[in-house]
Structures are given as C-alpha cells and as structure tokens.
Enzyme design. Structure first.
Site, mmCIF file in Angstrom:
data_model
loop_
_atom_site.group_PDB
_atom_site.id
_atom_site.type_symbol
_atom_site.label_atom_id
_atom_site.label_comp_id
_atom_site.label_asym_id
_atom_site.label_seq_id
_atom_site.Cartn_x
_atom_site.Cartn_y
_atom_site.Cartn_z
ATOM 1 N N LYS A 1 50.055 46.953 36.895
ATOM 2 C CA LYS A 1 50.460 46.130 38.037
ATOM 3 C C LYS A 1 51.820 46.551 38.575
ATOM 4 O O LYS A 1 52.332 45.960 39.515
ATOM 5 C CB LYS A 1 50.509 44.656 37.614
ATOM 6 C CG LYS A 1 49.145 44.077 37.270
ATOM 7 C CD LYS A 1 49.256 42.595 37.014
ATOM 8 C CE LYS A 1 48.100 42.041 36.228
ATOM 9 N NZ LYS A 1 46.870 41.894 37.012
ATOM 10 N N ASP B 1 54.640 35.163 29.982
ATOM 11 C CA ASP B 1 53.678 36.089 30.550
ATOM 12 C C ASP B 1 54.289 36.633 31.839
ATOM 13 O O ASP B 1 54.308 35.941 32.864
ATOM 14 C CB ASP B 1 52.364 35.345 30.815
ATOM 15 C CG ASP B 1 51.355 36.215 31.555
ATOM 16 O OD1 ASP B 1 51.695 37.370 31.906
ATOM 17 O OD2 ASP B 1 50.229 35.732 31.785
ATOM 18 N N GLN C 1 52.969 39.274 36.317
ATOM 19 C CA GLN C 1 53.179 39.288 37.770
ATOM 20 C C GLN C 1 54.656 39.341 38.142
ATOM 21 O O GLN C 1 54.987 39.474 39.317
ATOM 22 C CB GLN C 1 52.552 38.029 38.409
ATOM 23 C CG GLN C 1 51.048 37.939 38.286
ATOM 24 C CD GLN C 1 50.302 39.007 39.080
ATOM 25 O OE1 GLN C 1 50.868 39.690 39.941
ATOM 26 N NE2 GLN C 1 49.025 39.174 38.794
ATOM 27 N N HIS D 1 47.069 32.258 33.499
ATOM 28 C CA HIS D 1 45.937 33.196 33.510
ATOM 29 C C HIS D 1 45.177 32.998 32.192
ATOM 30 O O HIS D 1 45.769 32.610 31.179
ATOM 31 C CB HIS D 1 46.519 34.620 33.583
ATOM 32 C CG HIS D 1 45.522 35.709 33.750
ATOM 33 N ND1 HIS D 1 44.816 36.227 32.693
ATOM 34 C CD2 HIS D 1 45.124 36.401 34.849
ATOM 35 C CE1 HIS D 1 44.024 37.193 33.140
ATOM 36 N NE2 HIS D 1 44.193 37.316 34.442
ATOM 37 N N CYS E 1 40.806 34.639 37.251
ATOM 38 C CA CYS E 1 41.067 34.363 35.828
ATOM 39 C C CYS E 1 42.021 33.185 35.641
ATOM 40 O O CYS E 1 42.842 33.185 34.709
ATOM 41 C CB CYS E 1 41.604 35.598 35.108
ATOM 42 S SG CYS E 1 40.445 36.944 35.079
HETATM 43 N N1 7TS Z 1 48.854 37.304 33.204
HETATM 44 C C1 7TS Z 1 48.874 37.204 34.533
HETATM 45 C C2 7TS Z 1 49.811 36.240 35.169
HETATM 46 C C3 7TS Z 1 48.038 38.018 35.290
HETATM 47 O O1 7TS Z 1 48.059 37.918 36.620
HETATM 48 C C4 7TS Z 1 47.168 38.922 34.651
HETATM 49 C C5 7TS Z 1 46.187 39.766 35.411
HETATM 50 C C6 7TS Z 1 47.207 38.984 33.262
HETATM 51 C C7 7TS Z 1 48.062 38.171 32.574
HETATM 52 C C8 7TS Z 1 46.364 39.929 32.490
HETATM 53 O O2 7TS Z 1 46.745 41.232 32.714
HETATM 54 P P1 7TS Z 1 45.887 42.417 32.062
HETATM 55 O O3 7TS Z 1 46.559 43.630 32.536
HETATM 56 O O4 7TS Z 1 45.948 42.214 30.614
HETATM 57 O O5 7TS Z 1 44.509 42.250 32.602
HETATM 58 N N2 7TS Z 1 45.834 39.257 36.651
HETATM 59 C C9 7TS Z 1 44.831 39.679 37.439
HETATM 60 C C10 7TS Z 1 44.588 39.145 38.684
HETATM 61 O O6 7TS Z 1 45.245 38.249 39.194
HETATM 62 N N3 7TS Z 1 43.509 39.756 39.228
HETATM 63 O O7 7TS Z 1 43.087 40.687 38.378
HETATM 64 C C11 7TS Z 1 43.892 40.651 37.256
#
Ligand code: 7TS
Length: 420
Positions: free
Chosen positions: A228, A202, A205, A125, A367
């Site tokens: 999430k 990371d 997910q 990501h 992303c």
């Molecule tokens: N890493 C992964 C693997 C992710 O899927 C996401 C967000 C992030 C980091 C960042 O998370 P945040 O909470 O800091 O934004 N992924 C997604 C997505 O797949 N669609 O919207 C956000």
C-alpha cells in the site's frame, strides 16, 4: 512546504500511462486496496534478480553477501522511515494481516488468559478483528469495541470508560480504510498506557499517507503493509518494542529463526531473525527499501498535505452529485478515502460503470463488515487517492458518476436532492 508536481510524479509510475477497454486512459482510484509502484521499485527488484539473486544470511559467496547487505540495509531504511528505535525492532511478515496475527499468536498466547480484556474498535479491518476472535474462542478472553459515531469518529468517552476495566491490550487502526478517519492514536496510546494496557496500531492505511514516528507515538506494536506504500506485495512489517519482542515466543519454527538445533531441541535466534522463519521475501524487502527512499525524498508531509487538499476537493465535488452519500468525517479529519453510496444503485453497478470509463474504484465491504453493519448498509463504492492523483482524476470520477445517473435514468431529478 513545496507542492507536488503530480504530472511529473505520474510519470514515475509506468502503469499510470496505460489505457483500459481499448483506448480509455486509466484513472486509478483504488490505492487503499493497493498502491501502484514507481519505476525505481521495479528496477530495484529487477536488479536483484538479474545481478545478485541469492539466499541471505547463509552463503559466504559474493552474491549472498550482496543480497544479505541489500536486505539488511533495506530494513535499516524502513526502520528510519517510521523512526523505530532500532532496526531489530522491524520484523518482516507477509502482510499487515500476518503482522497482527503474529502479535495475537505469540504475545497473545503468552500473555492473555480467560477473562482478560482486549479493546478493539468498530472501524477495524477484519485483519484486526478475526485474529482476536480466534484467540477469544481459544482462550476465553473478552473483547470490547469502541463505537463509531455517526460522523465516523471513534467515541473516545467510551474508550476511556473501557480503559477503566483494565484491559491488557488496546488494538486499533491509525486510519480507517473506509471512512478515512485519522484517529488520535498518540492520545489513545497514552491513555492505554496510563491504564496499564499495551497498544497495537494497525497502520496499514497510515504509513503510506502520513508522516509516522513510532517512537513519538510510543506504540508497543505497529503493523503495516508494503504494497500500500509503493512497495511490492507479499511483504508486511511488524514493529515491536524490543523488550516485548524479546519476551515473546517464536511465531513459526524453521530455518533462520534458530541459533542451534539438536535432535529434539533448539535455541532461538536473536531479533529480528527470531520471527523470520524460512527464506523471506528478499526481492520484496529490497523493493520496499526503494519505495521508502522514494517516499522520503518526496516527503511524507508534502504527500499528506497534497492528499488533504485532494480529499477536500473530492468531498466538495461528490456533494454536488445528487444521490451520493459519503461516509466519514470532514476532510480535516481524514485521509484520501471517500466511501459512498448512491441512491438506488448498487455499489457494484457504480464500480462497473466507472470501470467502463477507465476509473478504478472498489465496491463491497472493504473487509470492514461490522463497520458497514453499523451504518446499516452492506456495501459502499470507494474512491481512494494517493500521491499520483490530482484534481483532474476527481473531475473524471464526478463525470463518471453523472454517467451512472444517466444509465439508471436519473437525469430527471433536480440537482441537490437527496445527497448527503
Ligand atoms: N488494515 C487496514 C486498515 C487495511 O486497510 C488493510 C487492507 C489491512 C489491514 C490488511 O492489509 P493486508 O496487506 O494484510 O491485506 N485493506 C484493504 C482494502 O481496504 N481493500 O483491500 C485491502
């Protein structure tokens, strides 16, 4: 292991009872972007605001004491949920993105200099790419990428070859938000350690969907996001090994992260407060505490098993739809994410037609632009599942995709042609 009663689980999530576009039941298939929230999480936050809203760590009054207690006991619960060694290794940030940035800014700026190597992967990501690009520009560190195979797996031979170059850090995702691939992170972390590198995972997910035991993985840093995993937005978590966090300089300066301030100087507070400058997301931390309690009660093994059989069913059904091409490995190697293209139809059109039928999916690059470039595409439509989805939701998605075919005049093609 008990199987989940999805009908009952759905009732825990008030939003899932709503209708969209005047009377169409909502089918929510966008949990990889953000999950829905169970009533217990909403109630925990509501109770905080109604009953004991106060700033933490500062007041001696009753409400401040209750708020501080709830905040810190949520930290304990979250720490136990991922089996951190101790709660002081759990740092609250704004999201997973900020957690990774914290490592890049604080650990990275202290420990990386010109010519040092950091290993990333092609399936990251943007939040586990761009902080390192910024550091590469500033510090002249070198970045190398583990390739993704056509099946959507990491090329581990290349990973091992890159490790021979003695990197300082390997930073990679536990589970891809596009391909759904669950990476063999325990082995990858062990290999990084054998090469003398630290490992940052990371887990944005992974933590919502799999049992994650950070001590067993032996991760040095592990980042994830509250929103999430049935928790509220505005809250991320950075786990870091105590000795690493102790040796790192603060990320941001301000209240709470200090022990003492005089004009012109300060002393840094103990962990975890050292990395939590300013008033934190108190209600959100309390909400996430309720979320992990909810997930733990259902059981992460049961959630993972449920999603595994759901994605297997979804992949089988998606294969039936002519023109649909799903990216990523087979069901046994992935979580509940199906990103796909549709011959001759832009993913945004797919998502829009599905939305008209009450089905929430996401379209775009999610992303992960480099990953899409690798597969020579600019966008995919993505259905992602969570504990509250069932076979019926998959069936509605498939019906929706046949409607997409109809709108685009593709009824005439014989079934089974051109699908992947
Ligand atoms: N890493 C992964 C693997 C992710 O899927 C996401 C967000 C992030 C980091 C960042 O998370 P945040 O909470 O800091 O934004 N992924 C997604 C997505 O797949 N669609 O919207 C956000």
């Amino acid at each position: 292991m008990q199987t989940l009663n999805i009908e009952a689980l759905k009732r825990d999530f008030p939003i899932l009872a709503r209708e969209v576009h005047e009377g169409i039941p909502l089918v929510y298939l966008d949990s990889a972007a953000t999950s829905q929230k169970p009533a217990g999480v909403l109630d925990a936050m509501d109770t905080y605001y109604r009953r004991y809203n106060a700033n933490i760590h500062r007041g001696v009054h009753k409400l401040a004491e209750e708020a501080t207690g709830a905040y810190e006991s949520a930290r304990e619960r979250i720490s136990r949920f991922v089996n951190a060694n101790q709660a002081r290794e759990i740092i609250f940030t704004r999201n997973a993105t900020e957690a990774i940035n914290l490592v890049a800014y604080s650990w990275g700026r202290k420990n990386l200099t010109k010519g040092d190597l950091v290993i990333l992967t092609e399936m990251e990501h943007h939040s586990n790419l761009v902080p390192w690009y910024i550091l590469a520009e500033e510090r002249g560190i070198e970045l190398a990428y583990v390739p993704v195979t056509p099946e959507g797996l990491l090329d581990l031979d290349t990973y091992r070859m890159l490790l021979e170059r003695k990197p300082k850090l390997a930073a990679f995702t536990h589970m891809s938000n596009v391909l759904g691939t669950i990476n063999p992170v325990r082995e990858m972390i062990a290999a990084a350690h054998a090469a003398g590198a630290l490992a940052l995972i990371d887990g944005a997910q992974a933590v919502p969907h799999l049992p994650v035991d950070i001590q067993e993985l032996d991760a040095d840093f592990y980042a994830f996001s509250s929103h999430k995993m049935c928790g509220p937005t505005g809250l991320g978590i950075l786990y870091g090994k105590e000795r690493l966090l102790e040796a790192m300089p603060p990320f941001m300066g301000g209240g709470d992260m200090i022990k003492r301030v005089e004009l012109g100087r300060f002393t840094v507070n103990d962990l975890p407060h050292k990395f939590e400058a300013g008033t934190p997301a108190i209600a959100e931390v309390i909400g996430l505490g309720a979320a992990v309690e909810y997930l733990a009660e259902i059981g992460m093994e049961a959630i993972h098993a449920h999603e595994r059989q759901l994605i297997q069913y979804a992949l089988e059904r998606l294969e039936e739809v002519p023109g649909v091409w799903v990216f990523g490995p087979e069901a046994s190697q992935k979580g509940g994410v199906a990103a796909f293209t549709f011959d001759g139809v832009h993913p945004h059109d797919v998502a829009e037609i599905l939305d008209g039928n009450g089905i929430a999916v996401r379209a775009g690059h999610h992303c992960a632009m480099p990953l899409h470039q690798k597969f020579n595409i600019t966008a995919t439509a993505r259905a992602s599942f969570y504990l509250y989805n069932d076979h019926r939701d998959v069936d509605v998605l498939i019906e929706g995709l046949y409607k997409v075919r109809k709108v685009f005049g593709k009824n005439d093609k014989p079934q089974g042609q051109a699908h992947g």
